[in-house]
Design an enzyme around this catalytic site. Structure first.
Site, PDB file in Angstrom:
ATOM      1  N   HIS A  17       0.777  -1.349   0.139  1.00  0.00           N
ATOM      2  CA  HIS A  17       0.015   0.019  -0.089  1.00  0.00           C
ATOM      3  C   HIS A  17       0.900   1.321   0.045  1.00  0.00           C
ATOM      4  O   HIS A  17       1.446   1.219   0.891  1.00  0.00           O
ATOM      5  CB  HIS A  17      -0.849   0.133   1.207  1.00  0.00           C
ATOM      6  N   LYS A  66       5.596   2.582   7.185  1.00  0.00           N
ATOM      7  CA  LYS A  66       4.200   2.573   7.888  1.00  0.00           C
ATOM      8  C   LYS A  66       4.245   2.016   9.302  1.00  0.00           C
ATOM      9  O   LYS A  66       3.347   2.447   9.973  1.00  0.00           O
ATOM     10  CB  LYS A  66       2.957   2.220   6.856  1.00  0.00           C
TER      11      LYS A  66
END
Length: 165
Positions: A17, A66
């Site tokens: 992502h 992330k």
């Protein structure tokens, strides 16, 4: 002004992502780029996208993990297949004329990169991140999705982590 792109590719622990900002080195994205590089956050070390040591991707691209980097297994995934995948997607986007070559020295990119701690398959990490980054770049430069697409699909799509209203 800046461009933004987003893409999710793959499944399971190796899903990729990407959240992407593209802007002028002298503008807001350039300032955020410099700040992120100069002000490292423990366990979320920002790093350049490199094809290999001593061969940086252009336009300059800063990767921001992330998930927390908690050990050498995480380091190898982010500094290995993910880093090369992001760099190759950037360079191939220049080669394929998605990113104008005459602009590579004037812009920079910041991308949030998802590498799940349970990811194991480095080839899938590479493939999914390469495809997600290429897609995010294309979407940024073509300003996709359009507001029409968003309005048409907002009630029919399913979020992978929440299926409520």
């Amino acid at each position: 002004m800046y461009l933004n792109g987003e893409a999710r590719v793959g499944e399971g622990n190796e899903v990729a992502h990407i959240d992407l900002l593209i802007g002028d080195k002298e503008g807001h994205v350039g300032q955020a780029f410099a700040n992120a590089l100069a002000n490292q956050v423990e366990s979320h070390t920002s790093l350049f996208a490199l094809i290999a040591p001593n061969l940086i991707a252009k336009p300059l691209t800063l990767m921001v993990p992330k998930f927390s980097i908690t050990g050498m297994a995480d380091v190898v995934k982010i500094y290995g297949p993910a880093q090369k995948a992001i760099a190759m997607a950037v360079v191939d986007s220049v080669y394929n004329e998605v990113i104008p070559e005459d602009n590579v020295e004037n812009i920079c990119m910041i991308c949030g990169v998802l590498i799940q701690p349970d990811a194991k398959d480095n080839d899938k990490i590479y493939k999914n991140n390469y495809e997600a980054m290429k897609l995010a770049i294309r979407r940024a430069f073509t300003e996709e999705p359009s507001i029409e697409e968003i309005l048409n699909e907002k009630d029919s799509v399913i979020h992978p982590f929440y299926q409520g209203p």
